[in-house]
Design a protein around this motif. Structure first.
Motif, short mmCIF file in Angstrom:
data_model
loop_
_atom_site.label_atom_id
_atom_site.label_comp_id
_atom_site.label_asym_id
_atom_site.label_seq_id
_atom_site.Cartn_x
_atom_site.Cartn_y
_atom_site.Cartn_z
N ASN A 1 0.80 -1.22 0.00
CA ASN A 1 0.00 0.00 0.00
C ASN A 1 0.84 1.27 0.00
O ASN A 1 0.32 2.37 -0.20
N HIS A 2 2.12 1.13 0.23
CA HIS A 2 3.00 2.29 0.12
C HIS A 2 3.49 2.45 -1.31
O HIS A 2 3.63 3.55 -1.81
N ARG B 1 4.54 7.77 12.27
CA ARG B 1 4.50 8.77 11.19
C ARG B 1 3.48 9.84 11.60
O ARG B 1 2.29 9.73 11.34
N VAL C 1 11.48 6.03 -9.72
CA VAL C 1 11.18 6.78 -10.94
C VAL C 1 12.33 6.78 -11.94
O VAL C 1 12.15 7.18 -13.09
N ALA D 1 -1.86 8.35 1.82
CA ALA D 1 -1.23 7.24 1.10
C ALA D 1 -0.09 6.62 1.90
O ALA D 1 0.14 5.42 1.86
N LEU D 2 0.63 7.47 2.62
CA LEU D 2 1.84 6.99 3.28
C LEU D 2 1.64 6.72 4.76
O LEU D 2 2.60 6.42 5.49
N ARG E 1 8.45 10.08 -0.75
CA ARG E 1 7.83 8.75 -0.71
C ARG E 1 8.85 7.69 -0.32
O ARG E 1 8.56 6.77 0.45
N LYS F 1 -7.12 -1.73 0.72
CA LYS F 1 -6.20 -1.47 1.83
C LYS F 1 -6.24 -2.70 2.74
O LYS F 1 -7.32 -3.22 3.04
N PHE G 1 8.70 5.38 2.98
CA PHE G 1 8.74 3.93 2.88
C PHE G 1 9.84 3.34 3.76
O PHE G 1 9.66 2.32 4.43
N PHE H 1 9.28 12.18 -5.08
CA PHE H 1 9.90 10.87 -5.16
C PHE H 1 10.67 10.55 -3.88
O PHE H 1 10.49 9.49 -3.27
N THR I 1 8.77 3.18 7.25
CA THR I 1 7.81 2.09 7.46
C THR I 1 8.52 0.75 7.49
O THR I 1 8.28 -0.10 8.35
#
Lengths: 372, 372, 372, 372
Positions: free
Chosen positions: B25-26, D36, B313, D53-54, D15, B33, D19, D12, D22
């Motif tokens: 989900n990250h 977080r 990316v 999202a994160l 994120r 979810k 991550f 980028f 996490t």
């Protein structure tokens, strides 16, 4: 000692052999000096031209002439496979030493006849398994025989090229079933030779052969198509006499591969990996390496690996394909001079042929077959 | 959509799966979810610790509890192979979606029972053939399906590691014949999965299996030795339904190899080569390259190769093994959400198992066997 | 046309040259045939032995004899660098064509004198930059000149070996400052030659030279130590006349490297990468490759890459170091025969020497210097 | 210990950092657990979406809010370089630990101010030199420090990519001279960090910087062209404090290269070679290898190389780029927890920046400059 050479054939392999006989006395310090006495080709004109180009004193359109010449001591056969037996037997009968391109003969029974004749006559023979002449294969053999990688457990070898991959490429002599087979006979025989050289005799085989391109143009651009009866891909699982097992593959339609004669050998204390694409290298793994420091080490050929040093005094400079052929001639001439060399002669060609035939028999039967 | 996860097992694979469900989900923008609801382990204490470490809300020493919990929608099985069937059938009966480590079951008949149950219940299933999740394998599949390398003619695959190479390494559960086999079942199943994914179903096989280390210490340092009944090396020649042929090898005593899941695919207009040792790369050969400019091109994974871009990316940065597992979870969850994904579920596990069993049957018979 | 060869020197390079002159008429179809007329070595006994081994008709302990012999048309100099000038000038004065090992001379002023003399006399000259003779370098040049990789932007080249890496290795003639320098003169000159061959003349340099092992045993095992005055590592940033820039490195103490003559060339539409460790390969990148399919393609040498085909009719078989020397002789003889070949003669040796000297001057000054 | 995280930036790198925070508690057994807490982005909407999202509890469009929140203990800065100083100083003033993407600041003077502030405040800092976090670089460092390859003599490093190689690619923020430079600042800083990590501080530099594409479209497809003021290629010769010397290159127009962060280190008793293109491997050469058996051994990452084992219990499975980031977070958190970790903090960022600036000064002056 001076020895006279009679060469049969002036195609690619003829030229390569002639070059090897020229080079050998420059590269190596040999007691034997070779005189290029006679070149025979079925096409007399071609024989004449080739003799001039390659430095032979004489030429002929009739290979039988060589057999009667007292100053020809070595007969070198690079003619088509189907002629090997007749030529070799004639040379042997005349007491000549015989150097023959592989395969020795299209069948094991013919190969046996040739081998027995040579052994009875006491002449020295050699066969063109040139890849075995690589100093890195000699190194691999030393490593295995010294026990550095322990007991050999498995062999995985392949010879793949793509010269037959194009389905529009026309029918050629390679596809003639009288030649003894397809990719397996042509390329697989090299893998069998390598396997035998490094691991030992093969006792049993389980084969599989496949014709992928089932017909080809009769000639370039021709609309008539001719059936292909020999295999494009040949494979076998093998059991060596010493208990190790392995896999052998041959493929002449492996698109993109130009010269893949690769093998991996795994032992109880190490392993080896090799690719003919980079044949001046050998990868060696040893379980004795320190914890966290283990890995295949890439060994580049150098003067420590005989007979590389005869070509170059510095490591890493690399020898080429033609140099392998020169080493082949060197080993042959040493054997002629009475040295124990352990090179591949007719008997080795016979054993390879027996193994190949067993694979064909096994593939046909769809089950295991003993070699011989 | 929120879905609750119940995980069975907290060993290496348990942790890896839990991480995949966290990461997914990250990394990805998913409509689903996942809540980590419950972690089960036969050892209740271990379950408690693992639940805390891996962020699960609850824990239990009794995996059957998961089946009765309404907020558990997905059951993820990382327990020993012999338990897969019982667990999966219970989960399916309770209407849960099931994600299971490979192999699906020790035998094809059990695998079939599980598959039919899942299909009857209409639940979504997934199996841990993680190597298939590599963007470069997806690329290989695209290249093949688009016809870029023409008609596929041959497949040559091997999975070799050396974690069983030391003959003094003690007997382990991997050697239990009840698990369904040795190197072939454990590693060869990955090659079969890759072969099926890229080339298609396998129709016939000719197998060979070999136990090299025939007995091992009962335990580390023990003098008692226990007989080994499963193979260290498994091999098969295969015939695909589409007519292509190939060779599959599995070896867990290949000294020096840590993660060799390699294949070469040859087609009429090109070829592919891949090694898991460098799994962010794919080598592609095209016969359409200009004269004198042809060669295998080394493609590095990048955002052009889905779903690499979700991780990074920029090209060439590389994803790791755990990321493959995250992609596996991603594909499973998309399937759960109703997307057509084409991922490997129980039926694929069944087909792989059938192929593996055919190889065992063939090896025993010493001749070709049809799959199923 | 028959030409007589007079060779000076019978060491490693002497043998290699002699072999090249022998091989050239076997490998290539040349209008020029070479007779090995005379071999000179300062040690008359060695000259005699070498002449016999290498097939020369005569021998002498006095190289000056060659200059007066009417049947010697080519003088080939493989004697120590400090003697090159005297020998070459004598040969030029006698109207001989001159083939000389690199470096041409220890200083650019001497090299200039030799070059002007040769040009005034109208004799053909050649210099031993053997790495340039590789078919893959010729291919690289064709690719660049055709614009396939666009405008060249940068060159990054290194020549590293480790033959001087052991600090206990004794002092040798290579360390004599009269020879013109250390690693930069010995190995860096090869990189400069490659850079010039592929990218063009170098206009400006920024150098750095380093002596790492500052003294060595006078002789093997000796306790007396001798100061080392030449560099073990030489480096330069360069600006080519066409605006491209680059980096050149030379290192003879790079532990583990046996023959690293590597370069990367980057252009606006592609790139090239090469390593002498695998000199039958060239890596080519083209920005025109399809999206998701781009990567350096590994091109193996084959008959499409002249003059590989003269050595072998099949691709991928590989040529060796001695074959590079044979091509060098081939190009020289073609030039002697009046063909426009574009090989490296004395003027090229002069330009390389000027570049090397500019690097030394720059390193001493610690700032940029123009070449010449 | 529970610590609250405040993250600035949601691009980028934002994120990727999120991550990492996490993943770190899943992969590693850490005394520190991270909550977080807050995500800030100059664009409030983006902050809100990213927080969801994160998995962040809160979000804000004003990064200053983070500084006043008692439950934020760590501030993580992934905003544009020009904002690093202001943000970091605010965080330090508020007593937060600070984790910042590289480069620390556009100039060494700003970096110094930040470093001194952090040291005065006693907060822990970290900088994003992620390539250093590779277990194989840690292994390289161990090998060097243990003396296994003897005294280090030379370092040759390059970081080359091609994301700016297309001259039609439009102007971007990377080209803003206010950012502190071009390829050298962006990519060369990584090589400097690696060189410092493995060999030690750099004392003197001799630089060369080149702008190859001198103007670019203002925007994609735009006809207006904007002048480029920063370098596409940066190079430096370096002298380390310990006497070793080396070469550092950075290039963002190296066509075909996606992630080349390569180095070779040569020592008196061995050597190392590494490429980021295959960053789970390290090549090691030891002069102590037996005669004829020496070669670079290819070591694949495994549990023997910490902290690989935290990601995977089996060798050869490979970690990915995001895992490097997770290790970076791990080392930072251990430092926050009071462990001596030796990771790269602000002072290291300062030293790298000083080295980069010295190269720019040297390139401008055209001669050697001391660092600082």
């Amino acid at each position: 000692m001076r020895l006279g050479l009679g060469l049969i054939g002036s195609g690619f392999m003829g030229r390569t052999h002639a070059f090897g006989f020229t080079a050998v006395n420059h590269v190596f310090d040999l007691p034997v000096k070779v005189d290029r006495v006679m070149l025979a080709d079925v096409d007399g004109d071609r024989a004449r031209h080739a003799a001039a180009a390659l430095g032979f004193l004489g030429h002929t359109g009739n290979w039988r002439e060589l057999m009667t010449m007292g100053d020809v001591h070595i007969v070198d056969i690079t003619a088509p496979n189907v002629l090997h037996k007749e030529m070799a037997l004639a040379a042997i009968a005349a007491g000549k030493h015989v150097y023959c391109e592989k395969p020795l003969a299209p069948s094991a029974s013919e190969a046996l006849e040739m081998t027995l004749a040579a052994e009875a006559a006491g002449v020295v023979t050699a066969l063109g398994f040139n890849y075995l002449k690589n100093p890195m294969l000699k190194l691999a053999k030393e490593i295995i025989e010294s026990g550095e990688i322990g007991e050999v457990r498995s062999f995985n070898g392949i010879h793949a090229e793509d010269y037959m991959a194009d389905a529009q490429a026309p029918w050629t002599w390679r596809l003639d079933p009288a030649g003894g087979g397809g990719a397996l006979a042509d390329l697989g025989s090299h893998v069998v030779a390598t396997a035998r050289y490094l691991v030992g005799p093969i006792a049993q085989v389980l084969g599989d052969v496949r014709t992928v391109i089932t017909e080809r143009p009769e000639a370039s651009g021709s609309k008539t198509r001719r059936k292909v009866e020999v295999e494009d891909i040949g494979r076998a699982f093998v059991r060596f006499e010493n208990g190790a097992t392995g896999c052998i593959q041959a493929n002449w339609i492996e698109t993109g591969r130009k010269m893949q004669h690769d093998f991996a050998i795994s032992g109880s204390r190490g392993g080896l990996a090799f690719s003919q694409e980079r044949f001046n290298e050998l990868d060696l793994y040893l379980t004795s390496d320190a914890q966290g420091r283990s890995g295949f080490r890439k060994i580049f050929a150098g003067p420590a690996h005989e007979p590389y040093g005869a070509f170059c005094v510095a490591p890493g400079h690399q020898i080429g394909f033609n140099d392998l052929k020169t080493i082949e001639v060197y080993d042959f001439l040493r054997a002629v001079a009475g040295e124990k060399v352990g090179h591949a002669g007719f008997r080795e060609g016979l054993e390879v042929q027996r193994t190949i035939e067993a694979i064909y028999r096994s593939a046909k039967a769809g089950t295991w077959r003993n070699v011989e």
